[in-house]
Motif scaffolding. Sequence first.
Motif, PDB file in Angstrom:
ATOM      1  N   GLU A 344      31.755  54.493   2.233  1.00 21.79           N
ATOM      2  CA  GLU A 344      31.176  54.366   3.621  1.00 21.79           C
ATOM      3  C   GLU A 344      29.810  54.534   3.682  1.00 21.79           C
ATOM      4  O   GLU A 344      29.187  53.837   4.345  1.00 21.79           O
ATOM      5  CB  GLU A 344      32.166  55.444   4.375  1.00 21.79           C
ATOM      6  CG  GLU A 344      33.310  55.005   4.924  1.00 21.79           C
ATOM      7  CD  GLU A 344      34.222  55.967   5.890  1.00 21.79           C
ATOM      8  OE1 GLU A 344      35.021  55.718   6.579  1.00 21.79           O
ATOM      9  OE2 GLU A 344      33.837  57.285   5.608  1.00 21.79           O
ATOM     10  N   ALA A 347      28.644  51.479   2.343  1.00 20.67           N
ATOM     11  CA  ALA A 347      28.642  50.495   3.155  1.00 20.67           C
ATOM     12  C   ALA A 347      27.492  50.362   4.120  1.00 20.67           C
ATOM     13  O   ALA A 347      27.300  49.459   4.906  1.00 20.67           O
ATOM     14  CB  ALA A 347      30.043  50.365   3.915  1.00 20.67           C
ATOM     15  N   ILE A 362      35.405  44.419   5.975  1.00 22.20           N
ATOM     16  CA  ILE A 362      34.767  44.894   4.825  1.00 22.20           C
ATOM     17  C   ILE A 362      35.466  44.716   3.734  1.00 22.20           C
ATOM     18  O   ILE A 362      36.768  44.931   3.774  1.00 22.20           O
ATOM     19  CB  ILE A 362      34.227  46.082   5.050  1.00 22.20           C
ATOM     20  CG1 ILE A 362      33.191  46.384   6.194  1.00 22.20           C
ATOM     21  CG2 ILE A 362      33.989  47.173   4.093  1.00 22.20           C
ATOM     22  CD1 ILE A 362      32.586  47.391   6.682  1.00 22.20           C
ATOM     23  N   TRP A 364      36.701  46.572   1.069  1.00 21.42           N
ATOM     24  CA  TRP A 364      36.380  48.012   0.726  1.00 21.42           C
ATOM     25  C   TRP A 364      36.493  48.231  -0.908  1.00 21.42           C
ATOM     26  O   TRP A 364      35.933  49.110  -1.604  1.00 21.42           O
ATOM     27  CB  TRP A 364      37.220  49.151   1.500  1.00 21.42           C
ATOM     28  CG  TRP A 364      36.936  49.235   2.773  1.00 21.42           C
ATOM     29  CD1 TRP A 364      37.476  48.840   4.023  1.00 21.42           C
ATOM     30  CD2 TRP A 364      35.791  50.157   3.267  1.00 21.42           C
ATOM     31  NE1 TRP A 364      36.937  49.179   5.163  1.00 21.42           N
ATOM     32  CE2 TRP A 364      35.798  49.990   4.604  1.00 21.42           C
ATOM     33  CE3 TRP A 364      34.728  50.451   2.584  1.00 21.42           C
ATOM     34  CZ2 TRP A 364      34.563  50.574   5.283  1.00 21.42           C
ATOM     35  CZ3 TRP A 364      33.765  51.150   3.313  1.00 21.42           C
ATOM     36  CH2 TRP A 364      33.895  51.167   4.746  1.00 21.42           C
TER      37      TRP A 364
END
Lengths: 509, 355
Positions: A344, A347, A362, A364
Amino acid sequence: MARPAVEMRSVSRRFGPIEALADASLSAYPGEVHALLGENGAGKTTLMRVLCGMLRPDGGEVLVEDRRLPPGGTRAAAAAGIGMVHQHFTLLPSLTVAENVALGTREGSGLRLALDRVHARLAELERVTGLPVDAGAPVAGLSVGAKQRVEILKALYRDPRVLVLDEPTTVLGPQEVDWLFGVLRSLVAGGRTVLLIGHKLDEILRVADRVTVLRRGRTVLEAARQAVDAPGLARAMIGRETTPAGRSAQAVGGAAGERVARLEVVGVRGEDGRMAVREVNLEVRRGEIVGIGGVEGNGQRELALVLSGRLRPSSGTADCPTTVSLIPQDRSAGGLVPGFDLAENTALAFHDDDAHRRGPLIDWAAMRRTAQEIVTGFDVRVPGWRATARSLSGGNRQKLLVGRELARAPDLLVAENPMRGLDIAAAAFLRDKLVELKRGNPSVAEVGGAGGRPAHAPPGIVLFSTDLDEVLDLADRVFVLVRGRLIPVPEEERNPAGMGRLMLGSAGA
Amino acid sequence: MIRRALRARLGSRWIGPLAAGAVALLAAALLAAAGLALAGYEPVAAGRALVSGAFGSWERFASITLVRATPLILTGLAVALAFRAGVWNIGAEGQLYAGAVAAVWVGLAFPGAPAWLLLPGAMAAAAVAGGLWTLVPVGLKFRAGVGEVITTILMNFVAIHTVAWLVHGPLQEARGVFPQTDPVALAARLPRLGSGRLHAGFPVAVVLAGALWWLLRHSAWGFRVRAVGASARAAAVSGRIHTGRVVLGAFLLSGMLAGLAGGVEVAGVTFALYENLSPGYGYTAIAVALLAGLNPVAVLLAAGFFGVLQAGAAAMQRDVGVPAVWVSAIEALVILAVVAADRFLRRGVAGKGGG
């Protein structure tokens, strides 16, 4: 030898999965400056917070002058004569110096605060220590150096037998460091004990009488100053040989390319409403490192935000590229979200990057791969894959952030004290990275061919640092930032003393 | 030691909030039982009445408990979304009323329209009205830096009193007897599910909860919302997130969800607008969202729990004679217990290693 003023035996402390202290011991004697060294995350600050009663240890004991200190009580520690100057300021800006000093003391009776007594004692302290302060001035208006003096006076006010200072030099210029060390020497001459946390070896070796080195929460070395040298200490700190972090000979130089950023008479209002940055003109080109030295709080944060396009200037024009990496100063509240995990936090920089998303979603899996590359490439030590940034030590958070910002392939990189908090090996690694980045990747550059800009043209780099050696080592062009003004450093002044003079000379402007 | 053992097991993001919720419920139940006993009621009988009132039969569960839970889910989602973005929208109650007004107006103004057009139109109008109701707080926040806590609360009063004026004046029923509107056209009502009073608004709310959870977790938009809420500064410094835009979007969407709650309540339950149409759904929503740890899926459970409490209240009053105000007190105890449990479980975990 006399009995120790402070003795800490086999102290351990965990934070969730992290073992911050495993078996840390320390003995500091009256009349000595005792340096506590270690890489970031080694447990220096944790150990000192245990000493001050701010943290309850899981095991081990703390003795002050042979008396056992009850664990986890700040009052008991203060009563036993322990005073601490924290790494970050703990002053209330709207109060005056005297009011800040009075906080937590028992001056006055009932509802009335005996500020006159505080003023009188401060004046006496000022005389004894030679620390000049204006006791009636609000803290908000003080310079960073003056705030540091207030922090020290605040600790001294309670007449501690043991004074702990956590990285006190990071906010000071070279001359102020000398002055601080003078004060510390006079304190120990009076029979007190000073515990000094530091990370700059040569600086510490100038003032310390004895050193204790922590590595991963354990005491690995305790020795007198005469018995150690910088390479030996570095070895003890990281547990293996390192390449000396000397001046990287080929760092400076190289052809600067096209202009990537331009500031014209930029002024920036700080959060307190004052002008933090004044009339700054600056051009940054690809393939160069612009070094900006200066002590903290002289407008670095604001200038870095404007340069990186995160903040619009209050006046003047700022012309910045779209992809700018920023390594902000305030790492705890800055680049990372404490409650986010590694992917995260990665991100934050890559959530809208084409390689890391599928339409509005997204990706991941890709994000985790990139996070993994950063973690591996920068040797970020993480307790587990789902680890949050909060659970990392300061140095590892820093590595994660630096790794992420370098991974974005920016046109411009703005870094505030990027080396701070990094251990020696990581700092050397980052230094090499910066130089490599500035030179660009030759193989890629060739593919780009003449005329068109290569896909990975080197970025322009602006390096803010309070460490003048770092600036001098890496920068092609050198400036100092003093009270919001950017002053170019002429060739003949390109040394720490010269830059220090420039920083002081304009201080009154 | 127990606390440390608990903490060690609370690494997962799911177990933590769930454990906190369970501990909170237990604590609140004990407190409530003690209170009831002190006041001279039989706690066990009261509890049994509450449970049978809420769960006694499928019919009762669906018609009372789930119907009560539906507006709490939607407003709970509204609050959870806003709070996730760091927007302190306390105005779900007002936004719900704005949505109810819009749905009623659409339902009355186009009596001849077909259901496939009128019902979605009324729901869309409700959502839009709820979103519009946030515009004053939004404008004041962005233009003048006024905190939304106060402005959204104030807008609740504006909404509530506006509704009072509407049902006494311009929108009052044709007969002019009661302070309420005429019932909306049949085509503007939500279809019933089964034989009871459960309406299609409930599955819609469940789907929205799942969708919001999924979006927050997997979409770039949801990530931005979480980032801004977790640390607006880190989000801004990343250089990739326009915090203002994210906040604006989350605020409007939050208002829309609350507005939809009002529309669903009108189209599924009341069919008309009147004063006190909402027994404070928009305020209970704050407790719902917090009890759920701002997790949209957990909002379903939390809203269900408050639905149970409210459905059980009537039974408790009827069978044991416990005043319904006790249920409000229990609700408040739950909130207090949740906050306490949350702090209790979280303390120490957040401690940072330094040095």
